[in-house]
Each structure stands twice: as structure tokens, then as C-alpha cells.
Design an enzyme around this catalytic site. Structure first.
Site, mmCIF file in Angstrom:
data_model
loop_
_atom_site.group_PDB
_atom_site.id
_atom_site.type_symbol
_atom_site.label_atom_id
_atom_site.label_comp_id
_atom_site.label_asym_id
_atom_site.label_seq_id
_atom_site.Cartn_x
_atom_site.Cartn_y
_atom_site.Cartn_z
ATOM 1 N N GLU A 54 0.605 -1.331 0.074
ATOM 2 C CA GLU A 54 0.059 -0.038 -0.101
ATOM 3 C C GLU A 54 0.917 1.226 0.169
ATOM 4 O O GLU A 54 0.316 2.375 0.609
ATOM 5 C CB GLU A 54 -1.029 -0.015 1.177
ATOM 6 C CG GLU A 54 -1.889 -1.151 1.255
ATOM 7 C CD GLU A 54 -2.593 -1.296 -0.157
ATOM 8 O OE1 GLU A 54 -2.882 -0.541 -0.768
ATOM 9 O OE2 GLU A 54 -2.972 -2.443 -0.480
ATOM 10 N N GLY A 55 1.984 1.168 -0.665
ATOM 11 C CA GLY A 55 3.056 2.384 -0.846
ATOM 12 C C GLY A 55 4.227 2.465 0.264
ATOM 13 O O GLY A 55 3.492 2.323 1.567
#
Length: 567
Positions: A427-428
Site C-alpha cells: 500500500e505504498g
């Protein structure tokens, strides 16, 4: 593994620290009464402790596997998933018109932490579905909403997100998956995606993949990407799962941890999909899902920190070693006490920041106010990165508390450390979160950041009469943070910002942690005051060195060549 949900902490933080009363005072969330909140926290705690926690070890020892193209899940996971779905926990914050409960994200955040503490590998499944529901609510056509969202909310169908490709990791704009119009409103999706969490399972009726791909007339980069709903089984005229789509799980990754959560390589060979949002507008739609998931992943880190802390504390209160006074167990040793206090203080700070983030999201939803939206956006990278950093650090310290037995798998201490490691990546990555914070989130000239600092200083002013030394330390920390933020805002070369991005995010979280601990000391009992004293005196001072790093810029860092790094 045994787990006791920290319901009292959730209640206390909502009532006294994070401003949840503002949320329930809005018309949008007025139905979230104190009685309802109490009932939801109590029921979620009971399910997490009694149903999900016993499954955690199963997922590690008996991973999901691929059999004849179908993913077979860990023992008990199907029953655990049904308990989550039947309890209504997936659609807590989804819109009531689609079958959701319409409850505040703050409450969903607390529940998600409990589920993840009990069994992170399984909780990742409904977290992905929650993000997909939100993306569809904001961007999908009415027809897609009506067909998919009720099934996702009920848990009959599960949702995934498909971004990454072998040549396109964090650089999403490099993806090459194609979408060709079929002439009937649908598209043929072709390409390979990797690192797809819960890409398949053996307990849901259907798996709904949100897939990023390029239309024939797309431009290079992220501006040419569109988003498509691509179901495993194509719904028939009645909305029931019908013919298999032309997609498949190619393989499952052999991972460091989180073994109960299948991570797949997916192949799409002209699979039928439907556009979500406008053509070439896929990144905006996907970011809705990703921002939801970023807070959720930060909470996963906090969840593992809570589980690891409980596990280490129980061991420290039983293990006798050396000439320990009092109980004779290792918790009487000063260094073990230091480790456990750090674990508890950091877990609490990270939890409070995550709930502050959720409150800002709820207030933005309820009021439409730009200030609340900016606050929510600013806190999201901090909540994600600090929550997962704390998860990794606390889980690692938990192994250390166990000593040699922490390195032995049968104690379960190592599982926390292995499972949580990926949360700082997916998610980053946390580095990307920090770069986002010092670049995009400071495009307002630092306005959102300075507003938070003003609140921190106001809180410190109010605490000076009862806790003068602690209040002064927090106030001074906010001033130092303000000076560093002003320095960053004045930097035109983004590399000067990026060079100190990670230390800046960590420093900001440290100062916010001092703020929430001080507020807790003001509103709580002697135990909360003692924990606040520990955090503010021993952990908060880290911000000084971190911010010194920030203000060095990039020149000396980028002067180091690749050859300089060779031993």
C-alpha cells in the site's frame, strides 16, 4: 495465540483524546451513540478473542496453497471469515443504501485493529473488500454499485486490487496491462499482475478484482490508466455468479510471513471487465481504495504491536532468570521493563494517531469541510508509516524480551515479527509515504501541518498547571518541528525535502505521540500519567536528532557515489 482486546484504550481515546465526540455530534453520524459504540466494541472484542485468535497460529503453520487452480485456505479460516461476514463487520462504514451500516470510520478502525491483532492474515481479506466498496461507492456506475456492493458488504463476494506488475512496482505508470473494447460496453483485459493479496479463496462465492489497465488510446504514465471490475465468475442476468472469466491464479508467493494470506501472480487473458470511473481516470478511483487501505495497513501494524506486547508481557511475568527482585521474573530487570514500557507507549501513541486520522476522515465526510479533508490527508501517511514502523519495532523487541526462546518458532514471538514486516512495504512503502508527506502534503505551504502544531501547543499550555515539565517538553518539541517544517516549505529542490523525508515523518509522529500521551495524562489516572512521563522524557527527545537530519538537505547525501558504498 491468546489475545485480549484493548477495549478500554479505545473507549478512553475516543472519549478524551481524539475528538470522537465531534463526529457523533454531526447529523451524519448521530446514530453512533455511546451505547452503540460500547456494544460494537464489546462484540468485536469477543469475536476477535474467541473465534479469530485461535486461528492465528494455523495460518502460519498451515499456509494457503494452490490446488488445481483453486486456493485452499488455512484450517479454520473459512469459519473465521464467515464469523466476520455474518457479524456485519465488513460493511460497517459502507453506505446504508447499499446495505452498509453507515458507521464512522473511527469505529471501523478500532474494530479492524482487534480483528488484525487476533489474526492478521485473515483480516487482510475484509480490509481489501472494504477498500473496494469505498472505491465503487465514489466512482462506479449505478449498475455496478447495485450489482457488486451489496454482495461485497454481505461477504458473499470478496474484493481485491490489482496494480503491480513485474516491471511496474511503485512506478504504477509503467504498467502494460491492456483493455480492448468488446463493443458491448465491456472490455477484454489482458496482462499479468503480481503481489495480489487474497486473489482467490475457497469460501467466497465470487472474487471481484479491480484491475488497472490501458485502453488503446491511452497516453504514457499514470494519466493513461483506467480501472476495471473483473470478476472471477461473470454474474448472470440475475446477478448470481455464472460463467468463469478468463483469468487465473498462476502461482502463490513463498513469503517471509503472513503465510495464511495467499499472495498471487494473476494472469488475465482477455478476461471480461467493466469500466469503473471515466476512461483514463483509473488512478483517481484506485487512490480512493488505496487511501482507505493505507490507514487500514497502519492499523495492521498497531494490531501486531498490541499482540506482540501482550505476548512479551505474559512471558516476562512468568520467566525467572537471574537475581530479579520482587516477583523474581524478568520483568523486574530494568532493561526488560524499559523494553516493555517502550512497546506499550509506542503502541498507544500509534493507536491514538490512527484514531485521530479516522476522526478527520469522518469529519470530512460529515461536513465536507476542506480543513478536515486536508487534516485527514496529512495524517494518512503518518498513520500508515508510523503505525507499521511501530509494528515492526515492537514485534522485534518482543523477540528480544523472549531472549533465546524468541528465536525459537514454537513460542510464537517470531511470527509477529515475520507477519508485520510487509506492512511497511505494501500500500505504498513507508519511504513513499514520507515523500508524499514532504511534497504533496506540504503544497498548501504547510497550513495543515501548522494547524496540528497549534493544537499540540494549545494542549501543552492547558497541561502546564498539572504537568509543567512534560508540557514544556511537548511545547518545545512542537516549536522545533515548526522550524523544520518552515525550512522544508522553503526548499524548492524536492531532493532537499526527500533526503530528510523519513526522519521528518518520524519526528512528526514522535511529537504527535507526546501530544496524545500528555492529553491522556490530563484525562486519565496515575497509570496513564506514568506512561506519558516515560514517553515524553525518554522517547520524545528522539525528534531533535531526526529534525537535525531533515535540515541537512540532499547535497552531502547525493555526493556519496555508488563506488563509495562498496566495501
Amino acid at each position: 495465540m491468546p489475545y485480549r482486546a484493548p477495549v478500554e484504550d479505545f473507549r478512553f481515546l475516543m472519549d478524551h483524546v481524539t475528538g470522537f465526540a465531534e463526529v457523533t455530534a454531526t447529523d451524519r453520524f448521530a446514530e453512533a451513540t455511546s451505547d452503540m459504540v460500547e456494544a460494537i466494541l464489546t462484540e468485536a472484542a469477543k469475536m476477535s478473542q474467541e473465534v479469530l485468535a485461535p486461528l492465528n497460529r494455523n495460518g502460519d503453520l498451515h499456509p494457503a496453497y494452490l490446488e488445481n487452480g483453486v486456493v485452499r485456505t488455512s484450517p479454520g479460516f473459512a469459519d473465521g471469515y464467515r464469523a466476520i461476514a455474518e457479524g456485519g463487520w465488513i460493511g460497517m462504514s459502507a453506505a446504508p443504501e447499499n446495505g452498509g451500516m453507515g458507521l464512522p470510520m473511527t469505529l471501523t478502525t478500532a474494530v479492524n485493529e482487534m480483528l488484525a491483532s487476533a489474526c492478521l492474515a485473515l483480516q487482510l481479506n475484509p480490509l481489501m473488500t472494504q477498500g473496494q466498496i469505498e472505491a465503487l461507492e465514489h466512482h462506479a456506475s449505478d449498475a455496478i454499485k447495485a450489482l457488486y456492493i451489496p454482495k461485497l458488504i454481505s461477504g458473499e463476494w470478496c474484493g481485491t486490487m490489482n496494480l503491480t506488475e513485474p516491471q511496474a512496482g511503485s512506478d504504477v505508470g509503467a504498467l502494460r496491462s491492456k483493455a480492448e473494447p468488446n463493443g458491448d460496453g465491456s472490455y477484454a483485459i489482458t496482462g499479468q499482475k503480481i503481489y495480489i493479496s487474497w486473489a482467490d479463496n475457497d469460501f467466497a462465492e465470487n472474487i471481484c478484482h479491480l484491475v488497472l489497465a490501458r485502453l488503446p488510446d491511452s497516453v504514457p504514465g499514470t494519466k493513461g490508466i483506467s480501472l476495471f471490475m473483473v470478476p472471477k465468475l461473470i454474474p448472470d442476468a440475475d446477478g448470481n455468479p455464472g460463467q468463469p472469466n478468463d483469468l487465473r491464479v498462476v502461482s502463490l508467493e513463498h513469503k517471509m510471513g503472513l503465510h495464511g494470506s495467499p499472495t498471487a501472480v494473476m494472469e488475465y487473458s482477455g478476461a471480461k471487465g467493466w469500466l469503473v470511473g471515466p476512461e483514463h481516470g483509473g488512478m483517481a478511483a484506485m487512490f480512493t481504495m488505496m487511501n482507505n487501505a493505507r490507514l487500514g495497513v497502519g492499523v495492521q501494524g498497531i494490531a501486531v504491536a498490541e499482540g506482540a506486547t501482550q505476548h512479551a508481557l505474559a512471558y516476562a511475568q512468568e520467566r525467572k532468570q537471574g537475581k530479579a527482585p520482587g516477583s523474581g521474573t524478568i520483568i523486574e530487570h530494568a532493561d526488560v521493563r524499559r523494553m516493555l514500557a517502550t512497546m506499550r507507549a509506542d503502541t498507544y501513541a500509534a493507536r491514538a494517531i490512527a484514531l485521530m486520522n479516522a476522526v478527520a476522515i469522518d469529519m470530512a465526510t460529515a461536513t465536507g469541510d476542506a480543513g478536515w479533508r486536508a487534516r485527514a490527508a496529512f495524517l494518512t501517511p503518518i498513520g500508515k508509516a508510523f503505525g507499521t514502523d511501530v509494528g515492526m519495532e515492537v514485534a522485534g523487541t518482543g523477540v528480544q524480551v523472549h531472549g533465546g526462546m524468541g528465536f525459537i518458532e514454537e513460542t510464537g514471538a517470531a511470527q509477529y515479527s515475520r507477519d508485520v514486516r510487509v506492512t511497511a512495504i505494501y500500500e505504498g512503502t513507508n519511504g513513499i509515504q514520507a515523500m508524499d508527506l514532504v511534497a504533496r502534503k506540504l503544497m498548501d505551504g504547510g497550513e495543515a501541518a501548522f494547524r496540528l502544531m497549534e493544537e499540540i501547543e494549545q494542549g501543552a499550555e492547558q497541561a502546564k498547571s498539572r504537568f509543567p515539565a512534560l508540557a514544556e517538553a511537548v511545547w518545545q518539541a512542537a516549536e522545533t518541528l515548526r522550524e523544520a517544517t518552515e525550512w522544508l516549505v522553503a526548499r524548492e529542490d524536492l531532493n532537499d525535502r526527500f533526503a530528510g523525508a523519513v526522519p521528518y515523518l518520524r519526528a512528526f509522529a514522535r511529537v504527535l505521540g507526546g501530544h496524545v500521551h500528555l492529553a491522556s495524562a490530563m484525562a486519565g489516572d496515575a497509570a496513564r500519567a506514568r506512561l506519558a512521563t516515560f514517553y515524553i522524557r525518554r522517547l520524545l527527545p528522539e525528534h531533535v536528532g531526526l529534525l537535525a537530519h531533515v535540515r541537512e538537505g540532499a547535497e552531502d547525501l547525493m555526493a556519496i557515489t555508488a563506488d563509495d558504498l562498496v566495501a
